[in-house]
Enzyme design. Structure first.
Site, mmCIF file in Angstrom:
data_model
loop_
_atom_site.group_PDB
_atom_site.id
_atom_site.type_symbol
_atom_site.label_atom_id
_atom_site.label_comp_id
_atom_site.label_asym_id
_atom_site.label_seq_id
_atom_site.Cartn_x
_atom_site.Cartn_y
_atom_site.Cartn_z
ATOM 1 C CG ASP A 56 -1.885 1.130 1.300
ATOM 2 O OD1 ASP A 56 -2.298 1.614 0.222
ATOM 3 O OD2 ASP A 56 -2.242 1.550 2.416
ATOM 4 C CE LYS A 58 -3.753 4.869 1.277
ATOM 5 N NZ LYS A 58 -3.049 4.133 2.333
ATOM 6 C CG ASP A 61 6.073 10.620 -9.167
ATOM 7 O OD1 ASP A 61 6.270 11.442 -10.080
ATOM 8 O OD2 ASP A 61 6.833 10.494 -8.186
ATOM 9 C CG ASN A 64 9.145 6.726 -17.172
ATOM 10 O OD1 ASN A 64 9.032 5.637 -17.755
ATOM 11 N ND2 ASN A 64 10.316 7.204 -16.773
ATOM 12 C CB THR A 110 -11.812 6.206 5.048
ATOM 13 O OG1 THR A 110 -10.507 5.669 5.257
ATOM 14 C CG2 THR A 110 -12.535 5.357 4.056
ATOM 15 N NE ARG A 171 -11.445 2.660 13.797
ATOM 16 C CZ ARG A 171 -10.532 2.326 12.864
ATOM 17 N NH1 ARG A 171 -10.677 1.210 12.167
ATOM 18 N NH2 ARG A 171 -9.495 3.077 12.654
HETATM 19 O O1 C5P Z 1 -6.241 1.418 11.725
HETATM 20 P P1 C5P Z 1 -7.253 1.561 10.611
HETATM 21 O O2 C5P Z 1 -8.267 0.439 10.613
HETATM 22 O O3 C5P Z 1 -7.882 2.931 10.597
HETATM 23 O O4 C5P Z 1 -6.393 1.379 9.266
HETATM 24 C C1 C5P Z 1 -6.935 1.684 8.016
HETATM 25 C C2 C5P Z 1 -5.894 1.493 6.957
HETATM 26 O O5 C5P Z 1 -6.478 1.745 5.688
HETATM 27 C C3 C5P Z 1 -4.686 2.426 7.068
HETATM 28 O O6 C5P Z 1 -3.548 1.658 6.725
HETATM 29 C C4 C5P Z 1 -4.913 3.490 6.028
HETATM 30 O O7 C5P Z 1 -3.715 3.936 5.448
HETATM 31 C C5 C5P Z 1 -5.738 2.733 4.983
HETATM 32 N N1 C5P Z 1 -6.617 3.555 4.161
HETATM 33 C C6 C5P Z 1 -7.625 4.340 4.675
HETATM 34 N N2 C5P Z 1 -8.440 5.076 3.845
HETATM 35 C C7 C5P Z 1 -8.283 5.003 2.518
HETATM 36 C C8 C5P Z 1 -7.262 4.205 1.968
HETATM 37 C C9 C5P Z 1 -6.464 3.477 2.831
HETATM 38 O O8 C5P Z 1 -7.797 4.374 5.896
HETATM 39 N N3 C5P Z 1 -9.126 5.633 1.715
#
Ligand code: C5P
Length: 230
Positions: A56, A58, A61, A64, A110, A171
């Site tokens: 991940d 992300k 850039d 290339n 998120t 959650r």
């Molecule tokens: O600890 P938690 O459950 O919040 O972790 C969520 C994971 O999902 C983190 O690694 C975060 O970088 C990733 N993430 C996110 N929202 C996004 C994309 C990835 O929380 N849109």
């Protein structure tokens, strides 16, 4: 049935492989982000021994540079690699064309609220997620990362049906932390109801006193929701 991706965020390297070993055989995948920064792409290879891996980084850039970076990750055959959809169609296509791993495009983080999305990305969450998801399809990307709260809305668009839906911001009811940085959150059961294929869960599992038990409880919740949806 939806699967769990456990986010190994901010962990000490010494704790990572023992946790992966403890969770192996439970059918979960492992997501690595900051561990890639400290230990490099080889961590993917170590984790693959215990289960599927989502790398991940992300990426965001020019096409290339993304191609070159994707090749580094892909050499260790992760199941998924992430790029930011906001990097554009050509950038996402460059990622897809340079590896065998599945590419996931991150839509709107998120952690962003409606107001922050408007200010930073120039529109409401739903509109931006839809635009990014459509661009992801045009680029041939395999899936998107978004909040499960957006899935019902996205399901109205046939062209997005084939995309794998990966949802962080999960959650479980037994883990509610008022200090949390996630804004658009959902319980595992609701995420499944809304159509999530993979649930990304970090802190509720890795910070649990018993992560194996936390996965077990979450899987049970997912299982019940999946039966309901049959
Ligand atoms: O600890 P938690 O459950 O919040 O972790 C969520 C994971 O999902 C983190 O690694 C975060 O970088 C990733 N993430 C996110 N929202 C996004 C994309 C990835 O929380 N849109």
């Amino acid at each position: 049935m939806s699967e769990i991706i456990v986010a190994f965020d901010g962990m000490k390297y010494d704790d990572v492989l023992p946790l992966a070993e403890a969770l192996s055989g439970m059918g979960v995948l492992f997501k690595v982000n900051d561990l890639l920064d400290e230990y490099g792409v080889k961590i993917i290879e170590s984790l693959k021994y215990f289960g599927g891996v989502m790398a991940d980084p992300k990426l965001y850039d020019i096409p290339n540079t993304v191609k070159n970076r994707i090749k580094r990750y892909a050499a260790f055959k992760p199941d998924f690699i992430t790029v930011h959809a906001s990097g554009g169609i050509d950038m996402m296509r460059a990622a897809v064309d340079s590896c065998d791993s599945k590419i996931l495009a991150v839509t709107v983080l998120t952690s962003l609220t409606e107001e922050e999305c408007n200010i930073n990305l120039g529109g409401p969450v739903k509109a931006k997620v839809l635009q990014f998801a459509r661009n992801a399809v045009l680029a041939g990307v395999h899936g998107i990362v978004c909040s499960s709260q957006e899935l019902k809305f996205l399901s109205e668009f046939r062209e997005l049906k084939a995309l794998i839906k990966v949802t962080p911001g999960i959650r479980p009811v037994w883990h509610l932390d008022p200090k949390d940085d996630q804004s658009r959150v959902t319980t595992p059961a609701d995420a499944v109801d809304m159509g999530s294929d993979y649930l990304v869960i970090g802190r509720p599992i890795i910070k649990a006193l018993n992560p194996v038990e936390a996965v077990r409880k979450t899987k049970k919740e997912i299982g019940k929701a999946s039966i309901r949806n049959r």
